[in-house]
Design a protein around this motif. Sequence first.
Motif, PDB file in Angstrom:
ATOM      1  N   GLN A  39     -12.815   5.740 -52.712  1.00  0.00           N
ATOM      2  CA  GLN A  39     -11.834   6.781 -52.413  1.00  0.00           C
ATOM      3  C   GLN A  39     -10.642   6.621 -53.345  1.00  0.00           C
ATOM      4  OE1 GLN A  39     -11.018   6.038 -48.295  1.00  0.00           O
ATOM      5  NE2 GLN A  39     -12.534   7.520 -47.631  1.00  0.00           N
ATOM      6  N   GLU A  40      -9.964   7.734 -53.599  1.00  0.00           N
ATOM      7  CA  GLU A  40      -8.749   7.702 -54.403  1.00  0.00           C
ATOM      8  C   GLU A  40      -7.573   8.110 -53.526  1.00  0.00           C
ATOM      9  OE1 GLU A  40      -9.810   8.578 -58.974  1.00  0.00           O
ATOM     10  OE2 GLU A  40      -9.866  10.336 -57.669  1.00  0.00           O
ATOM     11  N   TRP A  41      -6.431   7.526 -53.829  1.00  0.00           N
ATOM     12  CA  TRP A  41      -5.207   7.793 -53.086  1.00  0.00           C
ATOM     13  C   TRP A  41      -4.127   8.224 -54.054  1.00  0.00           C
ATOM     14  CZ3 TRP A  41      -5.152   7.424 -47.782  1.00  0.00           C
ATOM     15  CH2 TRP A  41      -6.280   6.862 -47.206  1.00  0.00           C
ATOM     16  N   ALA A  42      -3.319   9.172 -53.633  1.00  0.00           N
ATOM     17  CA  ALA A  42      -2.261   9.717 -54.480  1.00  0.00           C
ATOM     18  C   ALA A  42      -0.899   9.366 -53.902  1.00  0.00           C
ATOM     19  CB  ALA A  42      -2.403  11.227 -54.583  1.00  0.00           C
ATOM     20  N   SER A  67       8.842  12.242 -52.542  1.00  0.00           N
ATOM     21  CA  SER A  67       8.548  11.095 -53.399  1.00  0.00           C
ATOM     22  C   SER A  67       8.144   9.891 -52.558  1.00  0.00           C
ATOM     23  CB  SER A  67       9.786  10.748 -54.229  1.00  0.00           C
ATOM     24  OG  SER A  67       9.546   9.625 -55.023  1.00  0.00           O
ATOM     25  N   GLY A  68       7.046   9.250 -52.936  1.00  0.00           N
ATOM     26  CA  GLY A  68       6.573   8.062 -52.233  1.00  0.00           C
ATOM     27  C   GLY A  68       5.558   8.326 -51.147  1.00  0.00           C
ATOM     28  N   ASP A  69       5.353   9.587 -50.775  1.00  0.00           N
ATOM     29  CA  ASP A  69       4.342   9.901 -49.760  1.00  0.00           C
ATOM     30  C   ASP A  69       2.950   9.596 -50.305  1.00  0.00           C
ATOM     31  OD1 ASP A  69       6.355  10.736 -48.090  1.00  0.00           O
ATOM     32  OD2 ASP A  69       5.930  12.879 -48.291  1.00  0.00           O
ATOM     33  N   VAL A  70       2.060   9.089 -49.441  1.00  0.00           N
ATOM     34  CA  VAL A  70       0.709   8.692 -49.833  1.00  0.00           C
ATOM     35  C   VAL A  70      -0.302   9.614 -49.150  1.00  0.00           C
ATOM     36  CG1 VAL A  70      -0.988   6.817 -49.781  1.00  0.00           C
ATOM     37  CG2 VAL A  70       1.440   6.287 -50.093  1.00  0.00           C
ATOM     38  N   PHE A  71      -1.280  10.114 -49.935  1.00  0.00           N
ATOM     39  CA  PHE A  71      -2.291  11.020 -49.420  1.00  0.00           C
ATOM     40  C   PHE A  71      -3.671  10.636 -49.937  1.00  0.00           C
ATOM     41  CE2 PHE A  71       1.643  13.429 -49.613  1.00  0.00           C
ATOM     42  CZ  PHE A  71       1.712  13.976 -48.344  1.00  0.00           C
ATOM     43  N   LEU A  72      -4.682  10.866 -49.112  1.00  0.00           N
ATOM     44  CA  LEU A  72      -6.066  10.645 -49.498  1.00  0.00           C
ATOM     45  C   LEU A  72      -6.553  11.832 -50.324  1.00  0.00           C
ATOM     46  CD1 LEU A  72      -8.787   9.118 -49.286  1.00  0.00           C
ATOM     47  CD2 LEU A  72      -9.181  10.341 -47.157  1.00  0.00           C
ATOM     48  N   VAL A  73      -7.117  11.554 -51.494  1.00  0.00           N
ATOM     49  CA  VAL A  73      -7.637  12.611 -52.365  1.00  0.00           C
ATOM     50  C   VAL A  73      -8.985  13.069 -51.821  1.00  0.00           C
ATOM     51  CG1 VAL A  73      -8.427  13.171 -54.696  1.00  0.00           C
ATOM     52  CG2 VAL A  73      -6.449  11.664 -54.385  1.00  0.00           C
ATOM     53  N   SER A 112       0.338  16.211 -62.689  1.00  0.00           N
ATOM     54  CA  SER A 112       1.655  15.812 -63.179  1.00  0.00           C
ATOM     55  C   SER A 112       2.610  15.405 -62.053  1.00  0.00           C
ATOM     56  CB  SER A 112       2.274  16.948 -63.987  1.00  0.00           C
ATOM     57  OG  SER A 112       2.412  18.098 -63.176  1.00  0.00           O
ATOM     58  N   LEU A 113       2.236  15.688 -60.811  1.00  0.00           N
ATOM     59  CA  LEU A 113       3.106  15.388 -59.671  1.00  0.00           C
ATOM     60  C   LEU A 113       2.754  14.091 -58.951  1.00  0.00           C
ATOM     61  CD1 LEU A 113       3.165  18.968 -58.113  1.00  0.00           C
ATOM     62  CD2 LEU A 113       4.803  17.967 -59.711  1.00  0.00           C
ATOM     63  N   VAL A 114       1.597  13.513 -59.278  1.00  0.00           N
ATOM     64  CA  VAL A 114       1.111  12.351 -58.516  1.00  0.00           C
ATOM     65  C   VAL A 114       0.629  11.235 -59.431  1.00  0.00           C
ATOM     66  CG1 VAL A 114       0.396  13.744 -56.525  1.00  0.00           C
ATOM     67  CG2 VAL A 114      -1.231  13.300 -58.353  1.00  0.00           C
ATOM     68  N   ASP A 115       0.598  10.027 -58.881  1.00  0.00           N
ATOM     69  CA  ASP A 115      -0.071   8.883 -59.491  1.00  0.00           C
ATOM     70  C   ASP A 115      -1.269   8.568 -58.613  1.00  0.00           C
ATOM     71  OD1 ASP A 115       1.741   8.473 -61.627  1.00  0.00           O
ATOM     72  OD2 ASP A 115       3.111   7.406 -60.294  1.00  0.00           O
ATOM     73  N   ILE A 116      -2.402   8.247 -59.216  1.00  0.00           N
ATOM     74  CA  ILE A 116      -3.652   8.028 -58.489  1.00  0.00           C
ATOM     75  C   ILE A 116      -3.997   6.543 -58.483  1.00  0.00           C
ATOM     76  CG2 ILE A 116      -6.119   8.595 -58.388  1.00  0.00           C
ATOM     77  CD1 ILE A 116      -4.264  10.959 -57.794  1.00  0.00           C
ATOM     78  N   TYR A 117      -4.447   6.049 -57.317  1.00  0.00           N
ATOM     79  CA  TYR A 117      -4.831   4.644 -57.138  1.00  0.00           C
ATOM     80  C   TYR A 117      -6.199   4.580 -56.471  1.00  0.00           C
ATOM     81  CZ  TYR A 117       0.007   3.891 -58.296  1.00  0.00           C
ATOM     82  OH  TYR A 117       1.209   3.891 -58.951  1.00  0.00           O
ATOM     83  N   ASP A 118      -6.917   3.489 -56.733  1.00  0.00           N
ATOM     84  CA  ASP A 118      -8.283   3.383 -56.212  1.00  0.00           C
ATOM     85  C   ASP A 118      -8.371   2.795 -54.810  1.00  0.00           C
ATOM     86  OD1 ASP A 118      -7.559   0.869 -57.046  1.00  0.00           O
ATOM     87  OD2 ASP A 118      -9.418   0.438 -58.098  1.00  0.00           O
ATOM     88  N   THR A 119      -7.294   2.258 -54.274  1.00  0.00           N
ATOM     89  CA  THR A 119      -7.285   1.812 -52.876  1.00  0.00           C
ATOM     90  C   THR A 119      -5.969   2.229 -52.222  1.00  0.00           C
ATOM     91  OG1 THR A 119      -6.288  -0.364 -53.300  1.00  0.00           O
ATOM     92  CG2 THR A 119      -8.714  -0.223 -53.392  1.00  0.00           C
ATOM     93  N   LYS A 120      -5.998   2.330 -50.918  1.00  0.00           N
ATOM     94  CA  LYS A 120      -4.799   2.706 -50.172  1.00  0.00           C
ATOM     95  C   LYS A 120      -3.724   1.626 -50.269  1.00  0.00           C
ATOM     96  CE  LYS A 120      -3.280   4.406 -45.668  1.00  0.00           C
ATOM     97  NZ  LYS A 120      -3.677   4.684 -44.286  1.00  0.00           N
TER      98      LYS A 120
END
Length: 134
Positions: A39-42, A67-73, A112-120
């Motif tokens: 899963q990816e997280w933004a 800014s700083g909010d985390v969401f599941l892609v 352009s609005l988010v950074d993507i990460y591979d774990t929560k």
Amino acid sequence: MKKIFLVLASVLVFFFSGCSKEKTIDLKSSDFLSITPDQEWAVIRVPYAAFLEDCDHSARVKTHARSGDVFLVKGKQFVKKSNADENSKRRRKTVDEFETWYRFEEGCLASSLVDIYDTKLKAQTASENLLKKD
């Protein structure tokens, strides 16, 4: 006989020393979502972001995030956009480019609005670091 007794006593002490309650870890089902690698997280990296109904800048706004909010892609979409490239004053060329958009339960956001990460967990750490800077 003394050697056998000492070896047996050492083995028993070693065996029972691992049974203390302090070393147990209780994992909740929500913890597994935090480390799931498929899963990816933004993390929202701009002060305010508007979730859109569709992956298009002209789409209607559904809701907002900070800014700083985390969401599941939920998905990723590449949207074709057209830019005019003026290499020559006599004629204009049209160059096709693609823009990446991410889908969430809340709507769509441009990359352009988010950074993507591979774990929560990584996303939450990035969020905390982002909020510390502000």
